[in-house]
Design an enzyme around this catalytic site. Sequence first.
Site: not given
Ligand code: M6R
Length: 610
Positions: A2, A27, A76, A103, A482, A486, A489, A505, A605
């Site tokens: 949000c 956000r 959000w 929040g 990672e 990527k 997501e 395994h 984000k």
């Molecule tokens: O702001 P932060 O680095 O604490 O955020 C952590 C994760 O939410 C962030 O890295 C998230 O996994 C990304 N969207 C990945 O691309």
Amino acid sequence: MCGIVGFIGNEEAAPILLDGLSRLEYRGYDSTGLAVYGEAEGLQVVKAKGRLKVLSDLTQGGATVHGALGVGHTRWATHGAPSDANSHPQVSESGRFAVVHNGIIENYAEIKEFLQGKGIKFTSQTDTEVVAQLLEYNYHGGLLETVNKTLQRLRGAYALGIVCANHPDMLIAVRQDSPLIIGHGDGFQMLASDVTAVIKYTREVSYLDDGDLAILTADGVEVLDRYRQRVEKPVSHVDWEISAAEKGGYEHFMAKEIMEQPEAFRKTVFPRLRDGKVILDELTYTPEYLKNMDKLYIIACGSSYHVGMVAKYNLEKLLRKPVEVTLASEFRYCDPIVTEHTLALVISQSGETIDTLAAMREAKRLGARVLAVVNVVGSTIAREADDVLYTWAGPEIAVATTKAYSTQLAVTYLIGLYFADQMGVIDKKMYDEIVGQLLQIPTKMEAILEQSKDIQYFASLYFNHPSVFFIGRNIDYAVGLEGSLKLKEISYIHSEAYAAGELKHGTISLIEPGTLVVALASYAPLFEKLMSNVVEVKSRGASVLGLTVESKGEEMVKIVDHTILIPEVHPMLLPSLDVLPMQLFAYHVALQRGCDIDKPRNLAKSVTVE
Ligand code: M6R
């Protein structure tokens, strides 16, 4: 999660609120709304499910809503599905109070029941509506008394923007565990979840602390702390340009941010290399402290956690100290072994991720010293940590992180070299070699980014694969984590990352003809072992997209279907190069699949709720 924005001044608020929201949409973006008070019109509320464009069209870019005081919100969803009714602002029964919130009000159910018992009718499923209704219930003519009384009843995390139709000369801002900044203008004041929303109007900002309540008027801001004592907040000048938070000709923020990585790396690393030495002016660790350090605990979420996974390999190798990497969301609940000799390395782009923040506070409570690696200046983690190393990536807008990840990696290299040097556990030749190679990373990154077309081609071959496995060993495995995140997501393709030796395994049972395996094999000492795993998946019909360093290319092309080559570099620094093709691959796959790359479904984000 949000985004909230507020304005009070002497001009039309709605267009400014819409503009602010456009910069906060990263956000959360399932619904939006605004409430504006006009002398003739009273409190007008417009809100709707969907992206900001819906709200902008409904209000003709803000032109249909008049008044110089208002709040806006981009959501959000937590409590209640995205809908017109659940969008913010939430309004009290009489229409007197309008509230925007970021929040979670944890005890909302109990308050709601209480208010319903008093005959108050609720119109949404949100936790936020209880704030608006409770304000109304407590209101007897004094705005500040009402707000204070209401806050005493709330539990949870909240950044609030409050407008009351009976007090059109005031805008109230409240912060508890959710970020909130104040923008100071000449004849106007703003509140926002982050500086991107105000920077077009003012570069002078101050950061609220937990428990703060701010009263904004057109002419100034008064801040009261948790004890309701007046406090002077330092005003900081934001010196980056608004263009840093704009697409600058790219189709997506993610594409722009991928391309910005060489420069972001330069800005983060080069000023900290002087005369062949890593100089971290921000830190004051003594050799004694470092030698007595019993453990380095890396705490982070998502991609920042993946940086921690890489750092573990490098730091243990350099320092010969145990490094434990833990997900921030688990840290608080695992009874962590922390002593006053433990150093907690907290990594966060936003500096506001609630799990990371809470874990950091717990680590401090248990006696650890906290070193934070953060991108957003003035964020809560940056302010509460004992020491901070900023990543100078600039504003990162795409939900999928790229340049923040790269600069976080860079800072972990610097920390490793700096600590190893302080402790006297690195030989000069190795130190000089790595420092020398750090300087070459941006150029090597540029060379990889120039291969974007090849990677676009590979994406065009594989974008329809329902499931992808990333395999690697050692730091290649960490980068695979990672790469996999990527891809999933932003493209919504199911993907998993495995330490290659672990496939046998269980997971290898999922490999069937046509399954795509991305094999990361840049770490030369384990190249052959990794290639054996590649042969195993090939024998079961997998298509393999391989990545390795130039010197191993010839060997790899004989086995895999397609090969991505990266320049040679010191093994410790490989992740900085490995990750770029992974990011480009995810981007191009998502593009081919027509996904909303910068705003993937269900995500936001900055994750400011637990
Ligand atoms: O702001 P932060 O680095 O604490 O955020 C952590 C994760 O939410 C962030 O890295 C998230 O996994 C990304 N969207 C990945 O691309």
